[in-house]
Each structure stands twice: as structure tokens, then as C-alpha cells.
Design a protein around this motif. Sequence first.
Motif, mmCIF file in Angstrom:
data_model
loop_
_atom_site.group_PDB
_atom_site.id
_atom_site.type_symbol
_atom_site.label_atom_id
_atom_site.label_comp_id
_atom_site.label_asym_id
_atom_site.label_seq_id
_atom_site.Cartn_x
_atom_site.Cartn_y
_atom_site.Cartn_z
ATOM 1 N N THR A 164 -20.942 -44.005 55.264
ATOM 2 C CA THR A 164 -20.094 -45.247 55.007
ATOM 3 C C THR A 164 -20.481 -44.989 53.412
ATOM 4 O O THR A 164 -19.207 -46.435 53.011
ATOM 5 N N GLN A 165 -21.024 -44.349 52.556
ATOM 6 C CA GLN A 165 -21.384 -45.361 51.274
ATOM 7 C C GLN A 165 -20.161 -44.861 50.877
ATOM 8 O O GLN A 165 -18.843 -44.180 50.920
ATOM 9 N N ASN A 166 -19.107 -45.751 49.959
ATOM 10 C CA ASN A 166 -18.063 -45.614 49.525
ATOM 11 C C ASN A 166 -18.217 -44.562 47.582
ATOM 12 O O ASN A 166 -19.337 -44.381 47.559
ATOM 13 N N GLU A 167 -16.804 -44.578 47.765
ATOM 14 C CA GLU A 167 -16.698 -43.592 46.282
ATOM 15 C C GLU A 167 -17.510 -43.426 45.248
ATOM 16 O O GLU A 167 -17.932 -42.992 44.461
ATOM 17 N N ASP A 168 -17.855 -44.989 44.396
ATOM 18 C CA ASP A 168 -18.712 -45.793 43.474
ATOM 19 C C ASP A 168 -20.102 -45.532 43.670
ATOM 20 O O ASP A 168 -20.587 -46.158 42.957
ATOM 21 N N GLY A 169 -20.670 -45.290 44.571
ATOM 22 C CA GLY A 169 -22.154 -45.471 45.353
ATOM 23 C C GLY A 169 -22.241 -46.446 45.711
ATOM 24 O O GLY A 169 -23.943 -46.579 45.654
ATOM 25 N N GLY A 170 -21.384 -46.877 45.917
ATOM 26 C CA GLY A 170 -21.673 -48.667 46.816
ATOM 27 C C GLY A 170 -21.364 -48.642 48.561
ATOM 28 O O GLY A 170 -21.074 -47.725 48.598
ATOM 29 N N TRP A 171 -21.850 -49.693 48.699
ATOM 30 C CA TRP A 171 -21.276 -50.176 50.197
ATOM 31 C C TRP A 171 -20.512 -51.895 50.564
ATOM 32 O O TRP A 171 -20.963 -52.331 48.973
#
Length: 260
Positions: A246-253
Amino acid sequence: MIMLEQRVAQTIEKTAVFLLENQALEGSWSDFLPGFSSTGWMSGYVGRALLEARRVGITTPAMTEQLQRTFGWLLSIQNHDGGWSWNPRVVTDTDSTANCLLFLLKWGNETPQAVIDAGVAALLQHQYSAEGGIHTYTRANIETALARYTPYFPRLPLMFYVGWMCATNSVSGVTMTTLRQAGLPLANPALQKLHQYILANQDGAGYWPAYWWSGPLFSTFHCVEALAQWDEWAAMKRATAWVRRTQNEDGGWDDGVVLR
């Protein structure tokens, strides 16, 4: 790797400075919700995070003095039933009690044993159904809050608050961690039932569903932290795999409702 560790340490230090700059003079913190601001829960949660930063060597010249104020303030707002509240104007809830008690336990030997014992008893009062999970509020406390008619508990039929009186994953997880920190052994019957409740409520995808939050990250964190007490590696690995997915493409959640 060294550069990354340095950046992480710098980020934690900047965050600690921000939090300490936004502490109230009495030693508390409050959240951003206008008219519904938490001070009890928030102060326990933020204080615990700052103690963890200090434990790994990230501190400021004023941190200990400011956390001493938090310690004193939390002692002063403990309720007669041994618990703590979302803020001192309302009734005891388990989440606030667990976070405030965790701070006091991690603070050290200054915390009176009577305070700890009363807090533990208050937590155990919220394990009142056969399923073994921890309920956020007791029915008696909801009824007391409705009788007071505070803005936090509008005078609605009791059935409106059924969810508030149900066992939830995030509250059960943080309570497990707190009770273990307070010295309850794994053989304790209350912890045995709580252990089984947390295991049974993990979704097949790896997360733990939330009640108080829009997404399951917060409840999953607390349930994994709780299961670490039991070395439940299979369940923890499933949760870790879900977090990675579930990690987002920008590295965060984020704490949205998209479950993958």
C-alpha cells in the motif's frame, strides 16, 4: 546508508522541536479539531513519541524539563476511576488511558505505583465481553456523559453510541502493549483472551480493520506492536507485506480507505 540514517535523525529532531514548541505551558498538547480538541489522548501520544526520540539519543536542551511538565499534568488529570479521557471534561476511554499510562510507564520510577495500578484496573474494566477485545467506552460511562450533555456526547439515543461501546482493533492493540509494559505476564487470562481476539481479527489481506480511523494503518500498527509481545511472526509478516503493497508512488502512505 549513513546519509539516510543522518537524514532520518535530522527529521526526527526537527519534528521533536516542532512538537516541543507547540506544547502548552501546563505541559499538554492538543489536536487541531475545533470544538472537539483532544488534550488527554494527544498528550499521552505525543509525550510517548518524544520519550522514544530521547531514548535513541535525539533530544533538545529543554526536552526533559518540558516532558516533566507533561508528567505532572497527566498525573493531575487522572480520573477517579483510574483512567484518562479524550480531554479532562469528559469520561474515561480506553485509548486515552492506554496512551497516558504508556507515557507514565516509560517516564520511569517517578510514577507512583498506585497510579499505575489504578490505570491497569481501568483498562481491564473495558474487557467486558466474551470475545476478549477491549471496548473504547463502558456503557456506564456513556450514560454518564449523556447525563452531563457535553458537546462531545450530544444527547442522542444510546443506540447511536453502540460502536463506541464495541471492542475495536486499535484500542485492543495499544491496551495489550500497555498492560505488558505495566508488568502483566503473558499467562494473565485477560492477555490470553486479548491475544486471541487480535489474531482472529486480522483481515486476510494482512491489515486490521479500523473503527475510529478512515483507514487501517493506525490499527494495524498497534496490533503488530501488540503481537510482537507474543512473537507472532506469521501474522506480523502478513501485515508487513500489506504495508509494503500500500505504499504510494511518492514513498509515503495515507490513511484512506483503499485496501490492496
